[in-house]
Design an enzyme around this catalytic site. Structure first.
Site, short mmCIF file in Angstrom:
data_model
loop_
_atom_site.label_atom_id
_atom_site.label_comp_id
_atom_site.label_asym_id
_atom_site.label_seq_id
_atom_site.Cartn_x
_atom_site.Cartn_y
_atom_site.Cartn_z
N CYS A 149 8.29 -4.18 0.41
CA CYS A 149 9.20 -3.21 -0.26
C CYS A 149 8.35 -2.33 -0.86
O CYS A 149 8.24 -2.40 -2.11
CB CYS A 149 10.43 -3.74 -1.23
SG CYS A 149 11.34 -2.66 -1.80
N CYS A 198 9.92 -1.25 -4.64
CA CYS A 198 9.84 -2.28 -5.62
C CYS A 198 8.58 -2.38 -6.16
O CYS A 198 8.33 -2.38 -7.16
CB CYS A 198 10.55 -3.49 -4.94
SG CYS A 198 12.17 -3.34 -4.56
N ASP A 199 7.56 -2.73 -5.11
CA ASP A 199 6.25 -3.11 -5.69
C ASP A 199 5.18 -1.94 -5.77
O ASP A 199 4.26 -2.42 -6.15
CB ASP A 199 6.01 -4.16 -4.51
CG ASP A 199 6.74 -5.27 -4.39
OD1 ASP A 199 7.40 -5.69 -5.47
OD2 ASP A 199 6.71 -5.95 -3.40
#
Length: 503
Positions: free
Chosen positions: A331, A334-335
């Site tokens: 992701c 997200c990351d």
């Protein structure tokens, strides 16, 4: 600190406060502390029910909400603004919107549990985890929770070698990584709840899966007056991993978690037995269909609808599993912030891969796109945008051979598919973006499937086994879209109903 739009939002929320709330502020003289102080004071100015005191907490900068055990070591804006607002309202005395049986289980936990969740404010998954743990802290004085912005506390991120968010620590030890629901957290710390549904008699229709296809199937079946059961490890399925949804007709824009909540709320409008946090280990056909859960529980039904969906496809090379959440990620939203200023690779040249590369190029030092085919498969508009970015290298006709590293990722090896010449790229992160794989391995050869593992269905949603239907991304449908999954779920339910009345 707060713009007019956010202030207007907060004004409507603080009007819901049912009691007084004290915010305990722990700040220094650094820039982040000053911003956090401004944020807290501006929020407090919106309601006479909110007051601010200063003290020294375990992390600076941070602030605590009342005596709930909830601490934000962050300036909770972006996706986390909703986490802050909910915590504030719940700390004032407003009860969380949680099933009564789950509240009882949370309040029954006697162990002392201190959770810490490392997040990035751009992560759309993190708020669900933060909010779940905040609810537990509000409901049980034995439980506390601190949300930590990895961008502020970088030394902790490095010390714990955290390379994916959300990462949850429990009493100093890693507890979970990635999405985890409130039910799953309670299951892990307190054991799974007993199944309360009456399993002594068979269901008319049993739906396996709780995503768009499964929810649609269950609702359509229940509307026919049938006895319907649903087994799902988590409501929403793959939708939970989707950031923005703009092609669900009549809904101009929504987010995956919001749609998942709406699906569950709609299913709950009908007398459907939802068996959560469970997975089916096997399926067999006797006089009836029998689904066996992972704990050995058997559930019988006259008809079954398989709606198990799909998951991110793995590249399946050495190092991928070993370095998952240690440099291997799925992701970019997200990351991505955890790889600021670092070198990364994106495996996959389709729309999702190129979108990821474009996003990451604005954060990281350099992005290498590795595509198996001779040409990128992404839409032309995305490829044109990619071509304008100076810190992106595209390698086509390349087969990924391994992801390498020690404690975390430090390189990727690929070979040219024409010459077999291998190359190595030094980097610290690899984002895998190569599509989806159906969740059908557990079925074995029980039903007929394609080479890709997709369940083959006819125009009624029927499989090769009488009485077994399937819908959604686990089938051989031409396109994997939410709206198509919903439609196929309705089709399968109507097909199963028709077969049932003919029997």
């Amino acid at each position: 600190m707060l713009d007019a739009t956010i202030v207007k939002q907060l004004e409507s929320y603080v009007a819901l406060l049912e009691g007084d709330v004290v915010l305990t502020l722990s700040v220094g003289s650094d820039e982040t502390s000053l911003k956090l102080k401004s944020f807290v004071e501006e929020v407090a100015a919106l309601s006479p029910r909110i007051s601010v005191v200063s003290d020294t907490l375990s992390r600076t900068p941070s602030f605590a909400i009342g005596d709930t055990g909830i601490v934000f070591a962050a300036i909770p804006l972006g996706h986390e603004l909703s986490s802050f607002v909910l915590a504030l309202i719940q700390a004032s005395g407003r009860a969380p919107k949680v099933d009564a049986s789950l509240i009882q289980r949370i309040q029954g936990i006697t162990d002392s549990l201190h959770f810490e969740t490392y997040v990035s404010l751009s992560c759309h998954i993190c708020p669900d985890v933060v909010q779940a743990l905040n609810i537990m802290a509000v409901l049980n004085p034995n439980i506390s929770h601190t949300m930590i912005d990895g961008g502020i506390f970088k030394s902790e991120i490095e010390a714990h070698n955290i390379m994916a968010v959300p990462t949850v620590m429990l009493n100093g030890e890693e507890f979970s990584g990635g999405r985890i629901t409130l039910e799953e957290i309670v299951d892990k710390v307190g054991g799974k709840a007993a199944i309360t549904a009456d399993l002594s008699k068979p269901y008319d229709i049993l739906v396996i899966g709780g995503g768009p296809a499964g929810s649609s199937s269950a609702i359509y079946a229940a509307r026919k007056g049938l006895r319907v059961g649903m087994i799902t490890d988590r409501m929403g399925g793959q939708v939970l991993e989707t950031l923005s949804i703009e092609n669900l007709i009549s809904v101009p824009q929504t987010e995956g978690p919001k749609l998942a909540m709406a699906l569950e709320a709609h299913v709950n409008e009908y007398p459907i037995d939802i068996i959560k946090s469970r997975t089916v280990a096997s399926l067999r056909k006797d006089d009836l269909s029998v689904a066996t859960l992972e704990d050995g529980t058997e559930i019988r039904s006259k008809m079954v609808i398989l709606a198990t969906g799909a998951r991110w496809r793995n590249v399946n090379v050495p190092g991928e599993q070993a370095f998952k959440n240690k440099g291997v990620a799925y992701c970019p939203h997200c990351d991505g912030p955890l790889f600021e200023g670092k070198r990364v690779a994106v495996i996959g040249g389709g729309n999702s891969g190129i979108e990821a590369a474009i996003d990451l190029a604005g954060i990281t030092k350099h992005v290498t796109v590795v595509e198996f085919m001779p040409e990128l498969k992404a839409d032309e508009v995305l490829q044109k945008r990619l071509a304008t970015l100076e810190n992106v290298t595209v390698v086509t006709n390349a087969q990924t051979m391994s992801i390498e590293g020690a404690d975390s990722v430090n390189g990727l090896r690929y070979k040219n598919r024409d010459t077999d010449v291998e190359s190595h790229v030094d980097l610290e992160g690899v984002f895998v973006q190569i599509g989806l794989v159906p969740n059908t391995e557990w079925l074995g050869d029980f039903v007929e499937k394609t080479k890709q593992g997709e369940i083959i269905v006819d125009k009624h949603g029927a499989t090769s086994v009488p009485g077994i239907f399937a819908a959604g991304d686990c089938t051989d449908s031409s396109y994997k879209q939410i709206i198509i999954a919903m439609g196929s779920g309705a089709t399968a339910a109507l097909g199963a109903f028709d077969a049932l009345i003919r029997e």
